[in-house]
Scaffold this motif. Structure first.
Motif, mmCIF file in Angstrom:
data_model
loop_
_atom_site.group_PDB
_atom_site.id
_atom_site.type_symbol
_atom_site.label_atom_id
_atom_site.label_comp_id
_atom_site.label_asym_id
_atom_site.label_seq_id
_atom_site.Cartn_x
_atom_site.Cartn_y
_atom_site.Cartn_z
ATOM 1 N N LEU A 169 0.831 -1.204 0.000
ATOM 2 C CA LEU A 169 0.000 0.000 0.000
ATOM 3 C C LEU A 169 0.864 1.252 0.000
ATOM 4 O O LEU A 169 1.958 1.263 0.576
ATOM 5 N N PRO A 170 0.382 2.333 -0.622
ATOM 6 C CA PRO A 170 1.117 3.600 -0.572
ATOM 7 C C PRO A 170 1.319 4.065 0.870
ATOM 8 O O PRO A 170 0.390 4.006 1.676
ATOM 9 N N GLN A 171 2.495 4.536 1.190
ATOM 10 C CA GLN A 171 2.794 5.002 2.538
ATOM 11 C C GLN A 171 2.593 6.511 2.626
ATOM 12 O O GLN A 171 3.495 7.267 3.021
ATOM 13 N N THR A 172 1.417 6.933 2.231
ATOM 14 C CA THR A 172 1.076 8.350 2.182
ATOM 15 C C THR A 172 -0.313 8.559 2.750
ATOM 16 O O THR A 172 -1.031 7.608 3.039
ATOM 17 N N SER A 173 -0.704 9.824 2.863
ATOM 18 C CA SER A 173 -2.069 10.125 3.291
ATOM 19 C C SER A 173 -3.035 9.860 2.148
ATOM 20 O O SER A 173 -2.648 9.778 0.977
ATOM 21 N N LEU A 174 -4.312 9.744 2.471
ATOM 22 C CA LEU A 174 -5.329 9.536 1.450
ATOM 23 C C LEU A 174 -5.435 10.749 0.530
ATOM 24 O O LEU A 174 -5.665 10.608 -0.676
ATOM 25 N N TYR A 175 -5.255 11.961 1.092
ATOM 26 C CA TYR A 175 -5.327 13.161 0.258
ATOM 27 C C TYR A 175 -4.313 13.105 -0.878
ATOM 28 O O TYR A 175 -4.575 13.588 -1.988
ATOM 29 N N THR A 176 -3.151 12.512 -0.627
ATOM 30 C CA THR A 176 -2.103 12.466 -1.642
ATOM 31 C C THR A 176 -2.598 11.800 -2.917
ATOM 32 O O THR A 176 -2.142 12.135 -4.015
ATOM 33 N N ASN A 177 -3.536 10.883 -2.812
ATOM 34 C CA ASN A 177 -4.103 10.246 -4.006
ATOM 35 C C ASN A 177 -4.729 11.284 -4.931
ATOM 36 O O ASN A 177 -4.569 11.226 -6.157
#
Length: 552
Positions: free
Chosen positions: A19-27
């Motif tokens: 999974l991406p190791q970022t916040s959902l907003y980053t999507n």
């Protein structure tokens, strides 16, 4: 690790998914960079591009931060499906805060619980729900509301039937603590550096149990990211796909499949505020919809339209959902019309949507599906709490990257919700089921008293708690009653303080004024007494067991 289902696993998909190791907003930020001119949303024939969406998200995030919203704060989102829901949702995340999605059917007395439980000071609401928010501003329990008129985002001509909420003109609030949506966006504020990461609080969807008051399910950006990403890969979606969003965004299935998953992949969402079967059919035909996640009752409603054969639904590549088992006759009609099987799945608020989904190439009817990426599910004996084997009925427990970290500010209930099996923590779903020899899971009953009315979850203890506010009611016991259209509906067995003090119709009308419409008892039965056990406990199960044979 449960692996019995691997023989049925979709071809060319890994069992584990990073999974991406970022916040959902980053999507959203990434999709806006990749596809700035692509419509992110088409709302009753009016497009909103990814660049426009991200720009408005940042403007609203800046406004929220200017009002004092800080990292980890909770903000209520209280509206129906509309572009403003998507903007509000991602703006809250861009401001490093957490979204508290609230069913727009709730009344003031219900909304008050969410405000008090989360310490939220700001509510973003639809204009048609402002009347429920205003009393909380009056009492000082909320400091500010941002009020959105959905119709402001329908700027292109359309021949589609618009819901009343979308047709409505913008109404001024006449107060300083309730600003209009356009005022917030045009205030000129820019957000600070985005700091939230995968382990920050992201969304607090509310669930209920036997305690009556809804409780928040703590989901981080990591857990919400999980089912959004899983949804994309399992359904074989691409950035060229178009999703029809008819499920409410406040609910985790609509939130993840109809909003967060398409935004992650950079696809287009064709959005409806209210369900209307012919509008939905027109949109599938007009925009060549490829994916439609729904509840079974929506699919049944569309397929029962005598005019359905007049619409071109050939663009659909997958259709599915849950909420109830899909009747075989309806599933057959869907297949004859589209060549598609209805793909059923299973999840809860505590798992931010799906933990189990049927494989597209090998679905089983009236089945929850198989555990998806990195999900380990088992069946346990409800009394001995030991693991059971295939075709043995017990409670479904699950472990996976989408499982919540617990109930908001409820440590005892959180502890009770998990069980250790072989050194691994599993969430106890409260659902009774089994898995077959091939690892497909099926549900047979519920430990909890939840009533499923057309996909809406009604928690009897919550309805009872609200009904006890009626001055004439001494006792109330809420159970389900069979309903030919909804599957089941709400029934209240009531004892009054004194005979004749209130009629069933008067109580029902009071309920309509004080609770969401789907919670209102369709049947109210006034009795002199309710059955009790030798220890004095109200025997709701006895009433429930009597109800179904009588009604059938």
């Amino acid at each position: 690790m449960f692996d019995r289902h691997y023989a049925a696993w979709p071809a060319n998909l890994p069992h584990s998914l990073g999974l991406p190791q970022t916040s959902l907003y980053t999507n959203l930020e990434i999709s806006a960079r990749r596809y700035p001119q692509r419509p992110a949303i088409i709302y009753y024939d009016t497009p909103l591009t990814y660049r426009e969406l991200d720009d408005q998200v940042c403007a609203l995030a800046g406004y929220l931060q200017a009002q004092g919203v800080k990292r980890g704060d909770r903000v209520l989102l209280f509206m129906q499906n509309a572009p403003q829901f998507v903007i509000g949702y991602y703006a809250i995340l861009r401001a490093d805060a957490a979204v508290v999605p609230v069913n727009p059917m709730n009344r003031s007395v219900e909304l008050e619980h969410y405000v008090e439980d989360t310490d939220a000071t700001i509510c973003i609401c639809g204009q048609e729900r402002y009347e429920a928010v205003a009393p909380l501003l009056d009492s000082g329990k909320l400091e500010q509301a941002i009020v959105a008129n959905y119709g402001e985002y329908v700027t292109e001509p359309t021949d589609l039937g618009l819901p009343a909420e979308v047709k409505a003109e913008t109404q001024p609030t006449g107060r300083d603590d309730a600003n209009l949506w356009s005022e917030a966006l045009n205030a000129g504020h820019k957000p600070g550096v985005h700091e939230a990461g995968p382990d920050d609080l992201c969304v607090l969807p509310y669930s209920s149990g036997t305690t009556g008051a809804p409780k928040g399910c703590v989901h981080t950006h990591r857990t919400v990211m999980a089912t959004a990403v899983h949804s994309v890969y399992w359904s074989r979606s691409t950035s060229e796909g178009k999703s029809l969003a008819t499920l409410p965004y406040f609910h985790v299935t609509g939130m993840q499949n109809g909003m967060n998953a398409p935004i992650y992949i950079g696809g287009t969402v064709v959005l409806m505020t209210r369900w209307e079967r012919r509008t939905a059919a027109k949109l599938i035909e007009r925009y060549r919809i490829t994916r439609w996640t729904n509840i079974v009752t929506m699919a049944i409603d569309m397929l029962s339209d005598p005019e359905i054969d007049n619409y071109d639904l050939s663009s659909l590549e997958n259709i599915g959902g849950g909420g109830a088992a899909m009747p075989a006759a309806v599933s057959d009609k869907l297949f004859n019309l589209t060549g598609l099987h209805y793909i059923e799945g299973y999840g809860l608020s505590e798992t931010i949507a799906g933990t189990h989904i049927n494989p597209f190439d090998a679905p089983k009817a009236q089945c929850l599906g198989i555990p998806v990426f990195d999900v380990d599910s088992r069946i346990i004996d409800t009394e001995a709490l030991t693991e059971l084997g295939p075709n043995e009925v017990g409670e479904i427990v699950t472990n996976g990257p989408q499982v919540f970290s617990g109930y908001w500010r409820r440590p005892e209930e959180t502890e009770a919700a998990f069980i250790d099996l072989g050194g691994k923590s599993f969430f106890r779903t409260g659902d009774i089921g089994y898995y077959d020899d091939e690892g497909y899971f099926f549900i047979v009953d519920r430990v909890k008293r939840m009533i499923n009315a057309s996909g809406y979850k009604v928690w009897p203890a919550e309805v009872e708690s609200l009904m006890y506010r009626h001055p004439a009611i001494r006792e109330a016991c809420v159970i389900s009653t069979p309903d030919p259209r909804r599957g089941e509906s709400v029934k209240a067995c009531v004892v009054l303080n004194s005979a004749g003090e209130a009629s069933a119709d008067e109580i029902r009308e009071w309920c309509r004024e004080n609770m969401a419409a789907y919670k209102v008892p369709r049947v109210i039965e006034i009795s002199e007494t309710l059955p009790r056990s030798p220890t004095g406990k109200l025997m709701w199960r006895a009433l429930q067991e009597q109800e179904w044979p009588q009604a059938q």
